[in-house]
Structure formats: structure tokens, C-alpha cells
Scaffold this motif. Structure first.
Motif, PDB file in Angstrom:
ATOM      1  N   ALA A  41      54.579  40.500  60.632  1.00 39.32           N
ATOM      2  CA  ALA A  41      54.102  39.341  61.255  1.00 39.32           C
ATOM      3  C   ALA A  41      54.042  38.150  60.559  1.00 39.32           C
ATOM      4  CB  ALA A  41      52.757  39.816  62.096  1.00 39.32           C
ATOM      5  N   LEU A  42      53.461  38.321  59.309  1.00 39.17           N
ATOM      6  CA  LEU A  42      53.376  37.193  58.411  1.00 39.17           C
ATOM      7  C   LEU A  42      54.528  36.836  58.189  1.00 39.17           C
ATOM      8  CD1 LEU A  42      51.342  35.353  56.575  1.00 39.17           C
ATOM      9  CD2 LEU A  42      51.655  37.315  54.847  1.00 39.17           C
ATOM     10  N   GLN A  43      55.675  37.610  57.756  1.00 39.58           N
ATOM     11  CA  GLN A  43      56.820  37.382  56.961  1.00 39.58           C
ATOM     12  C   GLN A  43      57.644  36.682  57.995  1.00 39.58           C
ATOM     13  OE1 GLN A  43      57.115  40.899  53.722  1.00 39.58           O
ATOM     14  NE2 GLN A  43      58.465  41.251  55.524  1.00 39.58           N
ATOM     15  N   GLU A  44      57.462  37.032  59.248  1.00 35.59           N
ATOM     16  CA  GLU A  44      58.314  36.381  60.282  1.00 35.59           C
ATOM     17  C   GLU A  44      57.824  34.897  60.524  1.00 35.59           C
ATOM     18  OE1 GLU A  44      58.430  38.732  63.892  1.00 35.59           O
ATOM     19  OE2 GLU A  44      59.367  40.451  62.606  1.00 35.59           O
ATOM     20  N   LYS A  45      56.436  34.601  60.773  1.00 39.35           N
ATOM     21  CA  LYS A  45      55.815  33.534  60.720  1.00 39.35           C
ATOM     22  C   LYS A  45      56.021  32.545  59.514  1.00 39.35           C
ATOM     23  CE  LYS A  45      50.971  32.489  61.892  1.00 39.35           C
ATOM     24  NZ  LYS A  45      50.841  32.413  63.315  1.00 39.35           N
ATOM     25  N   ILE A  46      56.112  33.144  58.313  1.00 39.23           N
ATOM     26  CA  ILE A  46      56.406  32.174  57.044  1.00 39.23           C
ATOM     27  C   ILE A  46      57.980  31.566  57.223  1.00 39.23           C
ATOM     28  CG2 ILE A  46      56.603  32.195  54.731  1.00 39.23           C
ATOM     29  CD1 ILE A  46      53.812  31.578  55.503  1.00 39.23           C
ATOM     30  N   ALA A  47      58.683  32.678  57.779  1.00 34.81           N
ATOM     31  CA  ALA A  47      60.061  32.238  57.818  1.00 34.81           C
ATOM     32  C   ALA A  47      60.415  31.378  58.722  1.00 34.81           C
ATOM     33  CB  ALA A  47      60.962  33.623  57.823  1.00 34.81           C
ATOM     34  N   GLN A  48      59.739  31.473  59.735  1.00 34.45           N
ATOM     35  CA  GLN A  48      59.976  30.517  60.992  1.00 34.45           C
ATOM     36  C   GLN A  48      59.396  29.248  60.331  1.00 34.45           C
ATOM     37  OE1 GLN A  48      57.972  31.171  64.390  1.00 34.45           O
ATOM     38  NE2 GLN A  48      59.609  30.677  65.859  1.00 34.45           N
ATOM     39  N   LEU A  49      58.263  29.067  59.988  1.00 26.27           N
ATOM     40  CA  LEU A  49      57.474  27.827  59.541  1.00 26.27           C
ATOM     41  C   LEU A  49      58.474  27.081  58.552  1.00 26.27           C
ATOM     42  CD1 LEU A  49      53.917  28.522  58.825  1.00 26.27           C
ATOM     43  CD2 LEU A  49      54.747  26.695  60.520  1.00 26.27           C
ATOM     44  N   LEU A  50      59.176  27.696  57.486  1.00 27.82           N
ATOM     45  CA  LEU A  50      60.062  27.372  56.591  1.00 27.82           C
ATOM     46  C   LEU A  50      61.452  27.044  56.970  1.00 27.82           C
ATOM     47  CD1 LEU A  50      58.375  28.938  53.421  1.00 27.82           C
ATOM     48  CD2 LEU A  50      58.281  26.727  54.160  1.00 27.82           C
ATOM     49  N   GLY A  51      61.697  27.510  58.449  1.00 29.42           N
ATOM     50  CA  GLY A  51      63.059  27.296  58.702  1.00 29.42           C
ATOM     51  C   GLY A  51      64.014  28.148  57.734  1.00 29.42           C
ATOM     52  N   LYS A  52      63.534  29.474  57.461  1.00 32.96           N
ATOM     53  CA  LYS A  52      64.521  30.284  56.773  1.00 32.96           C
ATOM     54  C   LYS A  52      64.821  31.462  57.371  1.00 32.96           C
ATOM     55  CE  LYS A  52      65.156  27.769  53.039  1.00 32.96           C
ATOM     56  NZ  LYS A  52      66.141  26.920  52.764  1.00 32.96           N
ATOM     57  N   GLU A  53      65.730  32.288  57.330  1.00 30.44           N
ATOM     58  CA  GLU A  53      66.065  33.528  57.625  1.00 30.44           C
ATOM     59  C   GLU A  53      64.964  34.612  57.622  1.00 30.44           C
ATOM     60  OE1 GLU A  53      71.014  33.155  57.669  1.00 30.44           O
ATOM     61  OE2 GLU A  53      70.141  34.760  56.724  1.00 30.44           O
ATOM     62  N   ALA A  54      64.397  34.811  56.350  1.00 25.36           N
ATOM     63  CA  ALA A  54      63.636  35.717  56.011  1.00 25.36           C
ATOM     64  C   ALA A  54      62.647  35.279  55.025  1.00 25.36           C
ATOM     65  CB  ALA A  54      64.485  36.888  55.524  1.00 25.36           C
ATOM     66  N   SER A  55      61.381  36.174  54.775  1.00 23.47           N
ATOM     67  CA  SER A  55      60.773  35.912  53.866  1.00 23.47           C
ATOM     68  C   SER A  55      59.906  37.127  53.145  1.00 23.47           C
ATOM     69  CB  SER A  55      59.397  34.786  54.264  1.00 23.47           C
ATOM     70  OG  SER A  55      58.373  35.445  54.708  1.00 23.47           O
ATOM     71  N   LEU A  56      59.305  37.265  52.204  1.00 25.77           N
ATOM     72  CA  LEU A  56      58.743  38.362  51.742  1.00 25.77           C
ATOM     73  C   LEU A  56      57.449  38.198  51.139  1.00 25.77           C
ATOM     74  CD1 LEU A  56      60.023  41.558  51.460  1.00 25.77           C
ATOM     75  CD2 LEU A  56      60.312  41.113  48.699  1.00 25.77           C
ATOM     76  N   PHE A  57      56.348  38.984  51.337  1.00 22.67           N
ATOM     77  CA  PHE A  57      55.137  38.953  50.857  1.00 22.67           C
ATOM     78  C   PHE A  57      55.008  39.574  49.484  1.00 22.67           C
ATOM     79  CE2 PHE A  57      50.697  40.607  51.855  1.00 22.67           C
ATOM     80  CZ  PHE A  57      50.102  39.277  51.512  1.00 22.67           C
ATOM     81  N   VAL A  58      54.290  38.809  48.641  1.00 18.23           N
ATOM     82  CA  VAL A  58      54.396  39.155  47.058  1.00 18.23           C
ATOM     83  C   VAL A  58      52.692  38.995  46.778  1.00 18.23           C
ATOM     84  CG1 VAL A  58      56.731  38.850  46.791  1.00 18.23           C
ATOM     85  CG2 VAL A  58      55.164  37.239  46.285  1.00 18.23           C
ATOM     86  N   PRO A  59      52.428  39.744  45.793  1.00 17.50           N
ATOM     87  CA  PRO A  59      50.921  39.648  45.200  1.00 17.50           C
ATOM     88  C   PRO A  59      50.579  38.347  44.739  1.00 17.50           C
ATOM     89  CG  PRO A  59      51.928  41.650  44.285  1.00 17.50           C
ATOM     90  CD  PRO A  59      53.166  40.799  44.918  1.00 17.50           C
ATOM     91  N   SER A  60      51.438  37.545  44.132  1.00 16.69           N
ATOM     92  CA  SER A  60      51.183  36.148  43.359  1.00 16.69           C
ATOM     93  C   SER A  60      52.167  35.239  43.367  1.00 16.69           C
ATOM     94  CB  SER A  60      50.473  36.432  41.872  1.00 16.69           C
ATOM     95  OG  SER A  60      51.911  36.567  41.187  1.00 16.69           O
ATOM     96  N   GLY A  61      51.747  33.918  43.426  1.00 17.88           N
ATOM     97  CA  GLY A  61      52.836  32.675  43.183  1.00 17.88           C
ATOM     98  C   GLY A  61      53.823  32.997  42.115  1.00 17.88           C
ATOM     99  N   THR A  62      53.220  33.553  40.879  1.00 21.14           N
ATOM    100  CA  THR A  62      54.098  33.864  39.840  1.00 21.14           C
ATOM    101  C   THR A  62      55.069  34.782  40.105  1.00 21.14           C
ATOM    102  OG1 THR A  62      52.198  33.260  38.168  1.00 21.14           O
ATOM    103  CG2 THR A  62      54.017  34.616  37.175  1.00 21.14           C
ATOM    104  N   MET A  63      54.810  36.091  40.647  1.00 26.10           N
ATOM    105  CA  MET A  63      55.742  36.798  41.085  1.00 26.10           C
ATOM    106  C   MET A  63      56.692  36.136  41.815  1.00 26.10           C
ATOM    107  SD  MET A  63      55.609  40.637  42.384  1.00 26.10           S
ATOM    108  CE  MET A  63      54.600  41.482  41.402  1.00 26.10           C
TER     109      MET A  63
END
Ligand SMILES: *Cc1c(COP(=O)(O)O)cnc(C)c1O
Length: 346
Positions: A41-63
Motif C-alpha cells: 500500500a505504501l509503495q502504491e501511494k508513493i508511486a501515485q504521489l510522485l506520478g511514477k509507475e512503481a516504487s520500492l520501500f528500502v531501509p534508508s535514503g542512502t540505500m
């Protein structure tokens, strides 16, 4: 002395009781199998907010940044980046170690680059030269004092990149702040770049987590490398729930952080010997210099700490302050009074 005001970074925020409740109640599954409904759900929400096809949850900003760099490049490629940027300075040399890329650093104005500078830095096609592949931008710019990348500049850089066959990654750890300050939707910033990373654990106040967004093909590559870098997590819905809560409840209030930062900057500007440009404080980061006071940043830091206020020295006489969820209007006045007292005591 008990610390009560922490102005070192917006990463120091602690999850609120309501956020912890959302975490405790999160539905979870094994995300390495793609079965965690909260992460999905988070990945879909973020992809939608950013207008991108997909997103992936990762532990840190560096990663997040390093996975994007890895996914866009081959070893030996050159990455054009601003000299004081986060990926170049504060990610442990990961670009070289994990992706084998060479950074080509350009000096920005408060971290912001012009398309003309980038154009000059693109290598000609010749076997002597490294292959210029990627441009990295940062919005807001951390060492630039929370500077906002004007969206028109991103557009111009994007058109240049397309013309020259280059890709763009946007380090959007604090893209939320840029968007809150300008009211330009996140997707209007993101649409000019191939990948964007965002942090949930800065101003949004979640304890952990970042995301990378882009095309489906790109995020599939990012996913593969996330496994390789050891970032595949299992019942990660517990932390993803904090991210969802933060997006639903903590974006609107970022304006308060910006207002507090401005107030702090204006107050500091009135203290004799403090060198600061309040007009440059566009979001939640404040940079100032105290060389005129004869005091060092480390001594000021020590004296402030004795009185329960934490600040972050970033040079011999330079200090960074960051406002956030756990800093109130009253805290700003308390900190200002203490700055006045400490800087004039010597
Ligand atoms: C904080 C930050 C990151 C990532 O930091 P992590 O501590 O790895 O989550 C990336 N870019 C910028 C500009 C940052 O401020």
C-alpha cells in the motif's frame, strides 16, 4: 542537563503515539515474497504521489540513492553531481564502492546547478573519456541550507539530459519540504527525472524508511539490487505503516517547520556577530556563521548543549539547525534566548 530541544537534524523525531498505534495494528506479511499488504500500500501511494509507475520501500535514503545509481550505471560511468551533495559526501563512498562510478563534481549556488554548467561537463564521445551517464540532483539541498530547486531549472536540465541521452536521479530526501513551501505537487518535480528517492524519516517523522520511484522496468532492477545490497526485509509493514501515517498526517504541518525556521533565522540575524541570510531560509534548514563573534562552532555547540539545546556544527565557525515535528514555536524562542546569552557571554 536534560536535553529538551534538538535542532541537529529532522532525523531525530520520535514516532508519535498515534503513529505507534498505526504500527502496532499494521497488517503484515513476508515482503521478500511481495506479501506484505502494508508495504504494498505504501509503495502504491508513493508511486501515485510522485506520478511514477512503481516504487520500492528500502531501509534508508542512502540505500535509495545508491540503488538508483547502481540501476542506472555501469562501472566506469561518470555521474555529474553537485560538490556538496549528499550522495557524494555523506554516503561512505558508496558510489565508488558499490557501483564503480566516478563522480564529476560541479559547484552549485546553494547546491543548485545550472543546465549550462552540466552541459559543459558532459564528456565528448571519445575512448579517452569516461561515459557520462547520469545526473544527480538534490531537492531540497541539504548543505545548500534546504534550498529549493526551481522546477523550471529541473525542466531545463531534463531537456538537456534527454537531448544528450543522459538519465537523471533526484535525491528527494526532503522533496516534501520543497513541495510544501512552493505548493508545487511532488509529481511536478518528479516528472522531469528518471528516478526519485524520498525519505520518510526526515521531516515526516517516521522512524525508518525511504523509497525509490521510477518506471516499472527501473524499479524491477532496483528490486534485484535491493536484494543484493541486503535490503530485502520481511514483515516490514510495521515500519511501512509509520510511513503511511506520516504521509497522511505530517505533510500539511511541514509549513510550521518552515515558519519556525524563518523565525529562528530572523532572531539569529539580530544577534551581533552572527552572519546569516534569513532570505535564504526557504524550508526547515538554517545555516549561519559565527566567525565575527570570535567563538568556534564546537564551543557554541558545547555551551548550548550544557543548557539542553543541541545544534550541529558543520565547519570551524558554521552551524546548521533543522526544525521539525518535535520543535515547537516556544522552543524556538527558548533557543534564541540561549543563543543570545551564550554568544554574548564570552
Ligand atoms: C538524510 C539524507 C539522505 C539519506 O540519509 P539516510 O540517513 O541514509 O536515510 C539522502 N539525501 C539527503 C539530501 C539527505 O539529507
Amino acid at each position: 542537563m536534560k536535553v529538551h530541544i534538538d535542532l541537529r537534524s529532522d532525523t531525530v523525531t520520535k514516532p508519535t503515539p498515534a503513529m505507534r498505534k498505526a504500527m502496532a495494528e499494521a497488517e503484515v506479511g513476508d515482503d521478500v515474497y511481495g506479501e506484505d499488504p502494508t508495504v504494498n500500500a505504501l509503495q502504491e501511494k508513493i508511486a501515485q504521489l510522485l506520478g511514477k509507475e512503481a516504487s520500492l520501500f528500502v531501509p534508508s535514503g542512502t540505500m535509495a540513492n545508491q540503488l538508483a545509481i547502481k540501476s542506472h550505471t555501469q562501472p566506469g560511468d561518470e555521474v555529474i553531481i553537485e560538490a556538496s551533495s549528499h550522495p557524494f559526501n555523506f554516503e561512505g563512498g558508496a558510489g565508488a564502492a558499490l557501483s564503480g562510478v566516478q563522480f564529476h563534481c560541479l559547484e552549485g549556488r546553494r547546491g543548485i546547478l545550472d543546465a549550462s554548467q552540466i552541459e559543459e561537463a558532459i564528456r565528448p564521445l571519445d575512448h579517452h573519456f569516461p561515459v557520462t551517464r547520469l545526473i544527480c540532483l538534490e531537492n531540497t539541498h541539504n548543505r545548500g541550507g534546504g534550498a529549493i530547486y526551481p522546477v523550471e531549472k529541473i525542466e531545463t536540465i531534463s531537456r538537456l539530459a534527454r537531448d544528450r541521452g543522459l538519465l537523471i536521479h533526484l535525491d528527494g530526501a526532503r522533496l516534501w519540504n520543497a513541495s510544501a513551501a512552493t505548493r508545487i505537487p511532488l509529481c511536478e518535480y518528479a516528472k522531469w527525472v528518471d528516478s526519485v528517492s524520498v525519505c520518510l524519516s526526515k521531516g515526516l517523522g517516521a522512524p525508518i524508511g525511504s523509497l525509490v520511484a521510477g518506471s516499472k522496468i527501473l524499479i524491477d532492477r532496483v528490486h534485484r539490487f535491493r536484494k543484493m545490497f541486503g535490503g530485502g526485509m520481511r514483515q516490514a509493514g510495521i515500519i511501512a505503516a509509520a510511513g503511511i501515517y506520516a504521509i497522511d498526517h505530517h505533510i500539511e504541518r511541514l509549513k510550521e517547520d518552515h515558519k519556525n525556521a524563518k523565525r529562528l533565522a530572523l532572531g539569529l540575524n539580530e544577534i551581533r556577530g552572527v552572519s546569516i541570510h534569513p532570505e535564504n531560509v526557504e524550508t526547515n534548514i538554517i545555516l549561519f556563521d559565527i566567525s565575527q563573534t570570535g567563538m568556534t562552532a564546537s564551543l557554541l555547540t558545547e555551551e548550548m548543549k550544557k543548557n539542553g539545546v543541541l545544534i550541529h556544527p558543520i565547519g570551524k565557525t558554521q552551524v546548521r539547525l533543522v526544525t521539525h515535528l518535535d520543535v515547537t514555536e516556544e522552543d524556538i524562542e527558548t533557543a534564541l534566548n540561549l543563543f543570545k546569552e551564550v554568544l554574548h557571554r564570552k
